[in-house]
Design a protein around this motif. Sequence first.
Motif, mmCIF file in Angstrom:
data_model
loop_
_atom_site.group_PDB
_atom_site.id
_atom_site.type_symbol
_atom_site.label_atom_id
_atom_site.label_comp_id
_atom_site.label_asym_id
_atom_site.label_seq_id
_atom_site.Cartn_x
_atom_site.Cartn_y
_atom_site.Cartn_z
ATOM 1 N N THR A 1 -71.257 -107.273 26.421
ATOM 2 C CA THR A 1 -70.718 -106.158 25.640
ATOM 3 C C THR A 1 -69.208 -106.349 25.523
ATOM 4 O O THR A 1 -68.564 -106.863 26.429
ATOM 5 N N LEU A 2 -68.685 -105.913 24.395
ATOM 6 C CA LEU A 2 -67.317 -106.239 24.050
ATOM 7 C C LEU A 2 -66.596 -105.011 23.515
ATOM 8 O O LEU A 2 -67.009 -104.414 22.515
ATOM 9 N N GLU A 3 -65.544 -104.648 24.223
ATOM 10 C CA GLU A 3 -64.828 -103.430 23.877
ATOM 11 C C GLU A 3 -63.355 -103.786 23.644
ATOM 12 O O GLU A 3 -62.736 -104.431 24.490
ATOM 13 N N ALA A 4 -62.823 -103.384 22.518
ATOM 14 C CA ALA A 4 -61.418 -103.658 22.210
ATOM 15 C C ALA A 4 -61.020 -102.819 21.009
ATOM 16 O O ALA A 4 -61.870 -102.484 20.179
ATOM 17 N N PRO A 5 -59.732 -102.499 20.898
ATOM 18 C CA PRO A 5 -59.290 -101.773 19.701
ATOM 19 C C PRO A 5 -59.412 -102.660 18.463
ATOM 20 O O PRO A 5 -59.588 -103.872 18.592
ATOM 21 N N LEU A 6 -59.330 -102.049 17.289
ATOM 22 C CA LEU A 6 -59.350 -102.823 16.047
ATOM 23 C C LEU A 6 -58.251 -103.875 16.084
ATOM 24 O O LEU A 6 -57.126 -103.590 16.490
ATOM 25 N N GLY A 7 -58.609 -105.080 15.685
ATOM 26 C CA GLY A 7 -57.631 -106.163 15.695
ATOM 27 C C GLY A 7 -57.350 -106.698 17.092
ATOM 28 O O GLY A 7 -56.462 -107.524 17.292
ATOM 29 N N GLY A 8 -58.111 -106.232 18.044
ATOM 30 C CA GLY A 8 -57.891 -106.645 19.429
ATOM 31 C C GLY A 8 -58.303 -108.082 19.695
ATOM 32 O O GLY A 8 -57.741 -108.743 20.558
ATOM 33 N N PRO B 1 -70.052 -101.029 22.403
ATOM 34 C CA PRO B 1 -71.347 -100.770 23.035
ATOM 35 C C PRO B 1 -71.603 -99.307 23.415
ATOM 36 O O PRO B 1 -72.726 -98.953 23.763
ATOM 37 N N GLY B 2 -70.582 -98.454 23.324
ATOM 38 C CA GLY B 2 -70.700 -97.078 23.822
ATOM 39 C C GLY B 2 -72.002 -96.389 23.481
ATOM 40 O O GLY B 2 -72.719 -95.912 24.369
ATOM 41 N N VAL B 3 -72.322 -96.379 22.207
ATOM 42 C CA VAL B 3 -73.484 -95.630 21.747
ATOM 43 C C VAL B 3 -74.803 -96.249 22.250
ATOM 44 O O VAL B 3 -75.818 -95.563 22.386
ATOM 45 N N ALA B 4 -74.769 -97.519 22.574
ATOM 46 C CA ALA B 4 -75.990 -98.240 22.971
ATOM 47 C C ALA B 4 -76.243 -98.160 24.470
ATOM 48 O O ALA B 4 -77.275 -98.627 24.957
ATOM 49 N N GLU B 5 -75.317 -97.569 25.186
ATOM 50 C CA GLU B 5 -75.355 -97.564 26.653
ATOM 51 C C GLU B 5 -76.753 -97.334 27.241
ATOM 52 O O GLU B 5 -77.177 -98.082 28.127
ATOM 53 N N PRO B 6 -77.493 -96.324 26.771
ATOM 54 C CA PRO B 6 -78.801 -96.076 27.393
ATOM 55 C C PRO B 6 -79.798 -97.229 27.220
ATOM 56 O O PRO B 6 -80.778 -97.290 27.958
ATOM 57 N N LEU B 7 -79.566 -98.111 26.275
ATOM 58 C CA LEU B 7 -80.505 -99.203 26.020
ATOM 59 C C LEU B 7 -80.151 -100.473 26.779
ATOM 60 O O LEU B 7 -80.955 -101.393 26.899
ATOM 61 N N LEU B 8 -78.919 -100.526 27.278
ATOM 62 C CA LEU B 8 -78.406 -101.794 27.809
ATOM 63 C C LEU B 8 -78.909 -102.103 29.219
ATOM 64 O O LEU B 8 -79.082 -101.199 30.034
ATOM 65 N N PRO B 9 -79.125 -103.383 29.500
ATOM 66 C CA PRO B 9 -79.590 -103.778 30.833
ATOM 67 C C PRO B 9 -78.461 -103.679 31.860
ATOM 68 O O PRO B 9 -77.284 -103.743 31.502
ATOM 69 N N SER B 10 -78.824 -103.535 33.131
ATOM 70 C CA SER B 10 -77.788 -103.425 34.163
ATOM 71 C C SER B 10 -77.140 -104.780 34.446
ATOM 72 O O SER B 10 -76.018 -104.844 34.930
ATOM 73 N N ASP B 11 -77.856 -105.877 34.149
ATOM 74 C CA ASP B 11 -77.244 -107.201 34.273
ATOM 75 C C ASP B 11 -76.518 -107.520 32.984
ATOM 76 O O ASP B 11 -77.152 -107.768 31.957
ATOM 77 N N ARG B 12 -75.224 -107.471 33.033
ATOM 78 C CA ARG B 12 -74.513 -107.879 31.821
ATOM 79 C C ARG B 12 -73.038 -108.159 32.081
ATOM 80 O O ARG B 12 -72.483 -107.745 33.086
ATOM 81 N N LEU B 13 -72.464 -108.860 31.146
ATOM 82 C CA LEU B 13 -71.033 -109.138 31.211
ATOM 83 C C LEU B 13 -70.332 -108.178 30.267
ATOM 84 O O LEU B 13 -70.663 -108.099 29.085
ATOM 85 N N HIS B 14 -69.397 -107.425 30.810
ATOM 86 C CA HIS B 14 -68.647 -106.492 29.984
ATOM 87 C C HIS B 14 -67.215 -107.014 29.830
ATOM 88 O O HIS B 14 -66.532 -107.248 30.821
ATOM 89 N N VAL B 15 -66.803 -107.172 28.593
ATOM 90 C CA VAL B 15 -65.469 -107.717 28.318
ATOM 91 C C VAL B 15 -64.618 -106.643 27.646
ATOM 92 O O VAL B 15 -65.039 -106.046 26.646
ATOM 93 N N ARG B 16 -63.459 -106.404 28.210
ATOM 94 C CA ARG B 16 -62.551 -105.440 27.599
ATOM 95 C C ARG B 16 -61.256 -106.154 27.231
ATOM 96 O O ARG B 16 -60.661 -106.853 28.041
ATOM 97 N N ILE B 17 -60.845 -105.989 26.000
ATOM 98 C CA ILE B 17 -59.594 -106.608 25.558
ATOM 99 C C ILE B 17 -58.592 -105.505 25.234
ATOM 100 O O ILE B 17 -58.936 -104.535 24.547
ATOM 101 N N GLU B 18 -57.385 -105.676 25.713
ATOM 102 C CA GLU B 18 -56.334 -104.704 25.396
ATOM 103 C C GLU B 18 -55.109 -105.422 24.854
ATOM 104 O O GLU B 18 -54.878 -106.587 25.159
ATOM 105 N N TYR B 19 -54.342 -104.712 24.060
ATOM 106 C CA TYR B 19 -53.093 -105.282 23.556
ATOM 107 C C TYR B 19 -52.098 -105.452 24.692
ATOM 108 O O TYR B 19 -52.079 -104.663 25.630
ATOM 109 N N GLY B 20 -51.275 -106.504 24.594
ATOM 110 C CA GLY B 20 -50.199 -106.702 25.555
ATOM 111 C C GLY B 20 -48.866 -106.384 24.890
ATOM 112 O O GLY B 20 -48.840 -105.781 23.819
ATOM 113 N N ASP B 21 -47.783 -106.796 25.496
ATOM 114 C CA ASP B 21 -46.451 -106.476 24.971
ATOM 115 C C ASP B 21 -46.154 -107.195 23.662
ATOM 116 O O ASP B 21 -45.802 -106.570 22.670
#
Length: 151
Positions: free
Chosen positions: A29-36, A107-127
């Motif tokens: 699952t991959l979470e990041a702001p637009l253009g992230g 992935p937020g909306v899909a949370e109830p469907l997702l397996p507990s084994d997974r890689l979650h990647v979060r990207i954030e903007y830096g300076d």
Amino acid sequence: MHVHSLGPLQTEQLARELAGLLQPGDVITLEAPLGGGKTTFVRGLATGLGVPEEEVSSPTFVIWQIYEGRMRLHHLDAYRLRAADELEEIGFSETLSGQDVVILEWPGVAEPLLPSDRLHVRIEYGDGEEERSLDLEGRGNWKQRLEQWQR
Ligand SMILES: Nc1ncnc2c1ncn2[C@@H]1O[C@H](COP(=O)(O)OP(=O)(O)O)[C@@H](O)[C@H]1O
Ligand SMILES: [Mg+2]
């Protein structure tokens, strides 16, 4: 696991290396702001699986794209979906429980469907404009897989 990326090529390269870890049935699952850098990350992952680079694009309007590589990769974007039902209706659960690899943006909306084994990647903007910080979080059996990879 935290990684500091100094440009799109670094983000892509990290994902390409990560692809070497992938096994049938894996879910990311991959979470990041637009253009992230979500699509950039997926491009690295896909090419790491042997998918031709030009096939990978942002699925925002397509919701679901399938790339053929060493394993089949499903690239989904749930940005426009409002409930897990909408993913159920298009057969997402069957795909999740199959042998293909799945990467899901927003992935937020899909949370109830997702397996507990997974890689979650979060990207954030830096300076700087091209700086990003990536947080790779292994959940379930991914915790150990990620730790081994890191060594
Ligand atoms: N360190 C970085 N990692 C990823 N993308 C970066 C980075 N620095 C700059 N970029 C740029 O940011 C944009 C990210 O776009 P994209 O991958 O489509 O993001 P998203 O899919 O999250 O909207 C691209 O134009 C990319 O070249
Ligand atoms: Mg995108």
